[in-house]
Design a protein around this motif. Structure first.
Motif, PDB file in Angstrom:
ATOM      1  N   PHE A  11      51.277   6.034  59.854  1.00 22.51           N
ATOM      2  CA  PHE A  11      52.131   6.913  60.655  1.00 22.51           C
ATOM      3  C   PHE A  11      51.758   6.781  62.123  1.00 22.51           C
ATOM      4  CE2 PHE A  11      48.424   9.334  59.479  1.00 22.51           C
ATOM      5  CZ  PHE A  11      48.069   9.992  60.652  1.00 22.51           C
ATOM      6  N   TRP A  12      52.649   7.182  62.981  1.00 22.87           N
ATOM      7  CA  TRP A  12      52.427   7.210  64.427  1.00 22.87           C
ATOM      8  C   TRP A  12      52.336   8.663  64.858  1.00 22.87           C
ATOM      9  CZ3 TRP A  12      51.544   2.943  67.212  1.00 22.87           C
ATOM     10  CH2 TRP A  12      51.941   1.728  66.680  1.00 22.87           C
ATOM     11  N   CYS A  13      51.500   8.925  65.820  1.00 26.13           N
ATOM     12  CA  CYS A  13      51.455  10.277  66.383  1.00 26.13           C
ATOM     13  C   CYS A  13      51.334  10.160  67.902  1.00 26.13           C
ATOM     14  CB  CYS A  13      50.324  11.103  65.792  1.00 26.13           C
ATOM     15  SG  CYS A  13      48.690  10.596  66.259  1.00 26.13           S
ATOM     16  N   LYS A  14      51.941  11.104  68.568  1.00 23.42           N
ATOM     17  CA  LYS A  14      51.916  11.124  70.018  1.00 23.42           C
ATOM     18  C   LYS A  14      50.842  12.118  70.472  1.00 23.42           C
ATOM     19  CE  LYS A  14      54.796  12.197  73.987  1.00 23.42           C
ATOM     20  NZ  LYS A  14      56.075  12.737  74.432  1.00 23.42           N
ATOM     21  N   VAL A  15      49.928  11.655  71.326  1.00 26.00           N
ATOM     22  CA  VAL A  15      48.879  12.520  71.843  1.00 26.00           C
ATOM     23  C   VAL A  15      49.498  13.435  72.885  1.00 26.00           C
ATOM     24  CG1 VAL A  15      46.693  12.608  73.089  1.00 26.00           C
ATOM     25  CG2 VAL A  15      47.125  10.771  71.451  1.00 26.00           C
ATOM     26  N   GLU A  16      49.317  14.727  72.700  1.00 30.65           N
ATOM     27  CA  GLU A  16      49.873  15.698  73.632  1.00 30.65           C
ATOM     28  C   GLU A  16      48.812  16.309  74.533  1.00 30.65           C
ATOM     29  OE1 GLU A  16      52.339  18.557  71.717  1.00 30.65           O
ATOM     30  OE2 GLU A  16      53.507  17.014  70.689  1.00 30.65           O
ATOM     31  N   LYS A  17      47.590  16.378  74.037  1.00 32.69           N
ATOM     32  CA  LYS A  17      46.542  17.023  74.820  1.00 32.69           C
ATOM     33  C   LYS A  17      45.184  16.468  74.403  1.00 32.69           C
ATOM     34  CE  LYS A  17      44.937  21.666  75.973  1.00 32.69           C
ATOM     35  NZ  LYS A  17      45.109  23.100  75.679  1.00 32.69           N
ATOM     36  N   ILE A  18      44.319  16.228  75.381  1.00 38.17           N
ATOM     37  CA  ILE A  18      42.962  15.760  75.115  1.00 38.17           C
ATOM     38  C   ILE A  18      42.003  16.758  75.750  1.00 38.17           C
ATOM     39  CG2 ILE A  18      41.257  13.967  75.538  1.00 38.17           C
ATOM     40  CD1 ILE A  18      43.536  11.950  75.610  1.00 38.17           C
ATOM     41  N   GLN A  19      41.043  17.232  74.978  1.00 36.75           N
ATOM     42  CA  GLN A  19      40.031  18.131  75.490  1.00 36.75           C
ATOM     43  C   GLN A  19      38.662  17.532  75.211  1.00 36.75           C
ATOM     44  OE1 GLN A  19      41.106  21.789  73.359  1.00 36.75           O
ATOM     45  NE2 GLN A  19      41.391  22.708  75.370  1.00 36.75           N
ATOM     46  N   ALA A  20      37.733  17.779  76.117  1.00 39.75           N
ATOM     47  CA  ALA A  20      36.373  17.276  75.927  1.00 39.75           C
ATOM     48  C   ALA A  20      35.377  18.271  76.487  1.00 39.75           C
ATOM     49  CB  ALA A  20      36.221  15.933  76.627  1.00 39.75           C
ATOM     50  N   ILE A  21      34.205  18.242  75.934  1.00 38.68           N
ATOM     51  CA  ILE A  21      33.110  19.076  76.416  1.00 38.68           C
ATOM     52  C   ILE A  21      31.912  18.163  76.635  1.00 38.68           C
ATOM     53  CG2 ILE A  21      31.519  20.934  75.853  1.00 38.68           C
ATOM     54  CD1 ILE A  21      33.695  22.129  74.096  1.00 38.68           C
ATOM     55  N   ALA A  22      31.337  18.228  77.815  1.00 39.54           N
ATOM     56  CA  ALA A  22      30.148  17.439  78.117  1.00 39.54           C
ATOM     57  C   ALA A  22      28.912  18.243  77.731  1.00 39.54           C
ATOM     58  CB  ALA A  22      30.116  17.080  79.595  1.00 39.54           C
ATOM     59  N   LYS A  23      28.103  17.720  76.861  1.00 37.61           N
ATOM     60  CA  LYS A  23      26.896  18.427  76.427  1.00 37.61           C
ATOM     61  C   LYS A  23      25.756  18.222  77.430  1.00 37.61           C
ATOM     62  CE  LYS A  23      28.320  20.191  72.590  1.00 37.61           C
ATOM     63  NZ  LYS A  23      28.273  21.567  72.261  1.00 37.61           N
TER      64      LYS A  23
END
Length: 63
Positions: free
Chosen positions: A12-24
């Motif tokens: 399947f294909w999916c469209k990325v809508e949001k990317i979140q990250a946390i720097a430790k």
């Protein structure tokens, strides 16, 4: 077994809508370990290592 399961594999294909990250940034490490890591990063002569070292120091409120 592979031939039995191959027809059941679906893609399947999916469209990325949001990317979140946390720097430790070495969360939970001793001050001595933080000093050692930042010192080694600063010895490397590239902008990415220097920026990472500064961010780690800022996160841990080091000088």
């Amino acid at each position: 077994m592979l031939e039995d399961h191959l027809p059941h594999i679906t893609g399947f294909w999916c469209k990325v809508e949001k990317i979140q990250a946390i720097a430790k940034l070495h969360q939970g490490y001793d001050k001595d370990d933080i000093a050692s890591v930042t010192s080694h990063l600063e010895k490397q002569e590239n902008n990415l290592s220097s920026a990472l070292s500064e961010n780690i120091k800022k996160e841990h409120k080091c000088k």
